[in-house]
Design an enzyme around this catalytic site. Sequence first.
Site, mmCIF file in Angstrom:
data_model
loop_
_atom_site.group_PDB
_atom_site.id
_atom_site.type_symbol
_atom_site.label_atom_id
_atom_site.label_comp_id
_atom_site.label_asym_id
_atom_site.label_seq_id
_atom_site.Cartn_x
_atom_site.Cartn_y
_atom_site.Cartn_z
ATOM 1 C CG HIS A 1 4.832 2.468 8.112
ATOM 2 N ND1 HIS A 1 3.916 1.758 8.849
ATOM 3 C CD2 HIS A 1 5.732 2.984 9.006
ATOM 4 C CE1 HIS A 1 4.253 1.830 10.139
ATOM 5 N NE2 HIS A 1 5.344 2.566 10.252
ATOM 6 C CG ASN B 1 -0.297 -0.130 2.511
ATOM 7 O OD1 ASN B 1 0.931 -0.086 2.590
ATOM 8 N ND2 ASN B 1 -1.073 -0.285 3.558
#
Length: 798
Positions: free
Chosen positions: A581, A578
């Site tokens: 972070h 994704n």
Amino acid sequence: MARRKQEAQLQQEIETQEEWEDMLSKEGLYVVDIYQEWSGPCTCLIANLRRLKNELGDELLHFAVAKADTIDALEKYRGHCEPCFLFYAGGVLVAVVRGANSPKILRTITEQLQHEHKVIDGGAERKEIKDPYIAQMESQEKLDEEEEEKEEEGQKMKFKGEIINYGDSDDLLPGSEGKKEITVCLIKPDAVAAGKVPEIVADIEAHGIEILKNEERHLTEDEVRQFYSHLQDESFFDDFVKFMTSGTSHVLVLTKGRTGENIISEFRDLIGPTDVEEAKEAQPESLRAKYGEKAFMNALHGSSSEETAMRELAFFFPDYVVPESEGKPKVQRTLALIRPDAFKNHKDEILANINEAGFKVAMQKEVQLTKEMAEDFYREHKDQDYFEELVLRMTSGPVLALGLAREDAISGWRHMLGPTEVEKAKAEAPDSLRAKFALDDTKINMLHGSDSEETAKKELEFFFPMQQTVAVIKPDAVGTKDEIIDRIHESGFKIAATKEQQLTRELAEEFYADHKGKDYYEDLVEHMTSGPTYVMVLSREDAVQGWREIIGPTDPEKAKEENPDSLRAAYGKNILMNAVHGSSTVEHAETSLKKIFADEAMETEKREGEEGIEEGERETEQIPSEEPTEKSQEEPVTTSKPDVEQTAPEYREEEKKEEEPPKEDAVKPEEESKPTEEEKPAEESKPAEEEKPAEESKPAEEEKPAEESKPEEESKPAEESKPEESKPADEAPKEEQKSESPKPDEEQKGEEAKPEESEQKPEQTEKTEEQKPAEEGEKKEEEKTEEEKKEETPAEQG
């Protein structure tokens, strides 16, 4: 075939750097069509060029075509599909025409050819120009390089227990170089015919926009068709061409402020929608609504993008050089509060107004204030009669706190808010936010804004405390690092430190400590250690929560639904990959910071420690030449100056209190006659002080005595003190440089005085050897020895 042969005869073909340089070395005016290999030369103008060549019959006029793909000098022209004609005279560039604008090209040829004849005849000077489009490209490249260098410098770190933020990576600093951003404006024939030009110009200037050029032009049909070629497929295009050639137009070049930043979008907002009827309904204050008639007779034109603006500038003013930028504007930040009632009922509408006004929402947070917090924030209003109601309203529900950024954020936001008193706002500024969103049952206005830079800073810190957080670009998104960093800067973060590395398993586990035990935990750690990551330390008010909001939900699919502008929505692939972070809490951020940058911190501490040792060594080396050591301080040196004993009485009193041994030891003559190695009696050279032997005795470690009964042992302390006693005698503490006459009470010590007589000569001999002053030499030492003899005589008589 015959046509191609004729074209070749008309236009010299240039395909190599050598051929290009050969062309520049020749006399005459060369009109060069610069083309890309995949598109070929512009053939639609061949007939017009041949006709002009035949009409003029001028031997100085030459035509050429040059392939940008293979000529080094034309590297900047590669990749552009728009036709471009360069005019060279005497080997220098004298004019540029972009686009297949036949009338303009023919007119430029005629003008430049006439000028070149004057130059050859000595009646004029040749004026070299720089292609404005290429100049703008080079300036932008230079600006980009400098910004990259500044960013690299801003990422330098210093570690000493904490990460220190350097420099203001922030976009608030002045001094950026480059050209100003500009836009091109056309005041169309309908507005010119109606005599509206002065009003339009006044309206433009009233919005702080600077007019760099303003020329009246009667556009030809070819010029209109070329300039508006993007509209040629529209059904109204022919009618539009007739309209634009029906009268004169005004061509303006506009900019704003020190850099011209956002002038294109700002001017397009000012002129309003293209359709006049739509403009009158949606933006009645826009220029098209005020001065337009109908449909495409809308009074004004404005460039749609930066690239279009530069193309249009080259179309109308090929020789114009855009002014240098004076540096980036100083962007202000201010706090905006949408109070609970307005937040509940009008949040979206207020945010829309903020965006339309050109503010950037740099920070945003919903806060439920306690009574104590509200009272603290508005403590300056405590004595006002509305204070209790204000606190009550502020604590009645969540407040939306916004950090707004704009060049004039503080005054701009205060102007949008209107007067603080609701009734006054309704009467004097009915369009202000406080007037529009006021409640009937209270006099408290619904929005707040800081009133000064100092206040804004304090208020922003109240709602958005300064923090640092750890941001990581994961292995799956390192390829889009530059785009993500741009988004970081746009969001108001400063990058305090960076580190590109492949994470160890320990660090990866630290990042995801909260997820330990989950099914996906091992896959997550494995992915984070699978390739290089880009770790950053981000600084900003409320950095931890702010970064979490920017990256969006963990699942990119969920991010696309809930926060489509988030980084994970843009760059994430799935929950595992994704893109980015961020630390979940302030504590987590601090722990991660220490672990990630531990090596740098240790290296810095080690380096600073080594520097400290070197510094300490230098200081130690300097000690012998600066200060007397303990032994040389305590060595008794007699003098005849009576005022010396008053030089440091406080120091002497402290010594007496700290160093005074038990009195019973001082009254035993047998013990005094046998001094230990830790005691050195001052009585030998100071008989006047023998009445107070307890008070004047010195610390054991400071006083190495020369024992009376063992002369051979006296040489030991003398040898030990030699390096230090090479100091000048006048550097010894002044409290020891004392001379007093003997007192009658000292006769009781007669037995002690006799041994002194026998010891006097060897002691004096040792002193003469030990105390060789560096400044006064042996002569001074001999004088002191004579003085000691005189002072000790009374003791011998006693």
